[in-house]
Design a protein around this motif. Structure first.
Motif, PDB file in Angstrom:
ATOM      1  N   LEU A 105       0.824  -1.210   0.000  1.00 46.08           N
ATOM      2  CA  LEU A 105       0.000   0.000   0.000  1.00 46.08           C
ATOM      3  C   LEU A 105       0.860   1.262   0.000  1.00 46.08           C
ATOM      4  O   LEU A 105       0.520   2.253  -0.661  1.00 46.08           O
ATOM      5  CB  LEU A 105      -0.946   0.002   1.197  1.00 46.08           C
ATOM      6  CG  LEU A 105      -2.084  -1.007   1.139  1.00 46.08           C
ATOM      7  CD1 LEU A 105      -2.913  -0.959   2.417  1.00 46.08           C
ATOM      8  CD2 LEU A 105      -2.961  -0.763  -0.063  1.00 46.08           C
ATOM      9  N   GLY A 106       1.978   1.237   0.693  1.00 42.86           N
ATOM     10  CA  GLY A 106       2.893   2.377   0.698  1.00 42.86           C
ATOM     11  C   GLY A 106       3.502   2.621  -0.671  1.00 42.86           C
ATOM     12  O   GLY A 106       3.646   3.769  -1.106  1.00 42.86           O
ATOM     13  N   ALA A 107       3.860   1.539  -1.361  1.00 44.83           N
ATOM     14  CA  ALA A 107       4.406   1.686  -2.719  1.00 44.83           C
ATOM     15  C   ALA A 107       3.351   2.233  -3.664  1.00 44.83           C
ATOM     16  O   ALA A 107       3.640   3.095  -4.515  1.00 44.83           O
ATOM     17  CB  ALA A 107       4.922   0.340  -3.221  1.00 44.83           C
ATOM     18  N   MET A 108       2.118   1.771  -3.517  1.00 44.91           N
ATOM     19  CA  MET A 108       1.052   2.262  -4.386  1.00 44.91           C
ATOM     20  C   MET A 108       0.738   3.734  -4.120  1.00 44.91           C
ATOM     21  O   MET A 108       0.553   4.517  -5.057  1.00 44.91           O
ATOM     22  CB  MET A 108      -0.214   1.414  -4.203  1.00 44.91           C
ATOM     23  CG  MET A 108      -0.071   0.014  -4.756  1.00 44.91           C
ATOM     24  SD  MET A 108      -1.519  -0.995  -4.488  1.00 44.91           S
ATOM     25  CE  MET A 108      -2.638  -0.287  -5.669  1.00 44.91           C
ATOM     26  N   VAL A 109       0.699   4.133  -2.869  1.00 44.09           N
ATOM     27  CA  VAL A 109       0.447   5.536  -2.541  1.00 44.09           C
ATOM     28  C   VAL A 109       1.619   6.397  -2.991  1.00 44.09           C
ATOM     29  O   VAL A 109       1.435   7.469  -3.577  1.00 44.09           O
ATOM     30  CB  VAL A 109       0.175   5.705  -1.024  1.00 44.09           C
ATOM     31  CG1 VAL A 109       0.204   7.165  -0.621  1.00 44.09           C
ATOM     32  CG2 VAL A 109      -1.155   5.076  -0.660  1.00 44.09           C
ATOM     33  N   ASP A 137       0.401   0.626 -11.364  1.00 44.06           N
ATOM     34  CA  ASP A 137       1.706   0.439 -12.004  1.00 44.06           C
ATOM     35  C   ASP A 137       2.797   0.109 -10.990  1.00 44.06           C
ATOM     36  O   ASP A 137       3.851  -0.420 -11.356  1.00 44.06           O
ATOM     37  CB  ASP A 137       2.104   1.693 -12.798  1.00 44.06           C
ATOM     38  CG  ASP A 137       1.285   1.853 -14.059  1.00 44.06           C
ATOM     39  OD1 ASP A 137       0.665   0.851 -14.485  1.00 44.06           O
ATOM     40  OD2 ASP A 137       1.266   2.967 -14.618  1.00 44.06           O
ATOM     41  N   ALA A 138       2.581   0.424  -9.733  1.00 45.24           N
ATOM     42  CA  ALA A 138       3.572   0.123  -8.697  1.00 45.24           C
ATOM     43  C   ALA A 138       3.709  -1.376  -8.469  1.00 45.24           C
ATOM     44  O   ALA A 138       4.717  -1.828  -7.930  1.00 45.24           O
ATOM     45  CB  ALA A 138       3.201   0.813  -7.397  1.00 45.24           C
ATOM     46  N   LEU A 139       2.732  -2.160  -8.913  1.00 45.11           N
ATOM     47  CA  LEU A 139       2.767  -3.606  -8.705  1.00 45.11           C
ATOM     48  C   LEU A 139       3.331  -4.355  -9.909  1.00 45.11           C
ATOM     49  O   LEU A 139       3.476  -5.575  -9.853  1.00 45.11           O
ATOM     50  CB  LEU A 139       1.360  -4.118  -8.387  1.00 45.11           C
ATOM     51  CG  LEU A 139       0.696  -3.487  -7.161  1.00 45.11           C
ATOM     52  CD1 LEU A 139      -0.706  -4.023  -7.000  1.00 45.11           C
ATOM     53  CD2 LEU A 139       1.521  -3.715  -5.917  1.00 45.11           C
ATOM     54  N   THR A 191       8.078  -1.864 -13.677  1.00 43.02           N
ATOM     55  CA  THR A 191       8.372  -0.680 -12.861  1.00 43.02           C
ATOM     56  C   THR A 191       9.545  -0.950 -11.934  1.00 43.02           C
ATOM     57  O   THR A 191      10.471  -0.137 -11.833  1.00 43.02           O
ATOM     58  CB  THR A 191       7.126  -0.290 -12.038  1.00 43.02           C
ATOM     59  OG1 THR A 191       6.033  -0.104 -12.924  1.00 43.02           O
ATOM     60  CG2 THR A 191       7.362   0.958 -11.240  1.00 43.02           C
ATOM     61  N   TRP A 192       9.529  -2.084 -11.281  1.00 42.24           N
ATOM     62  CA  TRP A 192      10.605  -2.425 -10.358  1.00 42.24           C
ATOM     63  C   TRP A 192      11.910  -2.708 -11.099  1.00 42.24           C
ATOM     64  O   TRP A 192      12.992  -2.385 -10.594  1.00 42.24           O
ATOM     65  CB  TRP A 192      10.206  -3.613  -9.476  1.00 42.24           C
ATOM     66  CG  TRP A 192       9.123  -3.206  -8.521  1.00 42.24           C
ATOM     67  CD1 TRP A 192       7.807  -3.461  -8.633  1.00 42.24           C
ATOM     68  CD2 TRP A 192       9.298  -2.412  -7.355  1.00 42.24           C
ATOM     69  NE1 TRP A 192       7.132  -2.893  -7.595  1.00 42.24           N
ATOM     70  CE2 TRP A 192       8.012  -2.236  -6.783  1.00 42.24           C
ATOM     71  CE3 TRP A 192      10.392  -1.830  -6.724  1.00 42.24           C
ATOM     72  CZ2 TRP A 192       7.798  -1.504  -5.614  1.00 42.24           C
ATOM     73  CZ3 TRP A 192      10.177  -1.105  -5.559  1.00 42.24           C
ATOM     74  CH2 TRP A 192       8.910  -0.945  -5.017  1.00 42.24           C
ATOM     75  N   GLN A 193      11.826  -3.283 -12.289  1.00 44.57           N
ATOM     76  CA  GLN A 193      13.029  -3.501 -13.093  1.00 44.57           C
ATOM     77  C   GLN A 193      13.646  -2.161 -13.472  1.00 44.57           C
ATOM     78  O   GLN A 193      14.866  -2.000 -13.431  1.00 44.57           O
ATOM     79  CB  GLN A 193      12.692  -4.313 -14.358  1.00 44.57           C
ATOM     80  CG  GLN A 193      13.900  -4.723 -15.152  1.00 44.57           C
ATOM     81  CD  GLN A 193      14.792  -5.664 -14.357  1.00 44.57           C
ATOM     82  OE1 GLN A 193      14.314  -6.596 -13.732  1.00 44.57           O
ATOM     83  NE2 GLN A 193      16.083  -5.422 -14.383  1.00 44.57           N
TER      84      GLN A 193
END
Length: 87
Positions: A54-58, A70-72, A76-78
């Motif tokens: 939830l913190g990454a999404m916010v 898109d945070a999931l 994005t993480w790559q």
């Protein structure tokens, strides 16, 4: 009659009886946990993981002006890892 008016709990009576005799102490009640320890640990780990997601999404959606979903995504993480490694 006087003993009927006194409102002693069973615990106090048991303590008094045990102190009068030389028998070993008896356990009168055992505390039963609502959630076992292993379930508490799993619950804490799950809550920490949920808070991180939830913190990454916010952070990505609100602060970073992107879409929260898109945070999931792995892309994005790559991209973040590529920026961190200098590629």
């Amino acid at each position: 009659m006087a003993e009927l008016k006194k409102n002693f709990s069973l615990r106090k009576k048991a303590k008094k009886e045990v102190s009068d005799t030389s028998e070993p102490k008896k356990t009168w009640w055992v505390q039963i946990r609502l959630f076992p320890i292993w379930l508490r640990i799993i619950l804490v780990i799950a809550l920490v993981a949920l808070a991180a997601v939830l913190g990454a999404m916010v952070g990505f959606g609100v602060i970073g002006d992107g879409r929260p979903a898109d945070a999931l995504k792995w892309e994005t993480w790559q991209h973040i890892l590529d920026i961190m490694s200098g590629k």
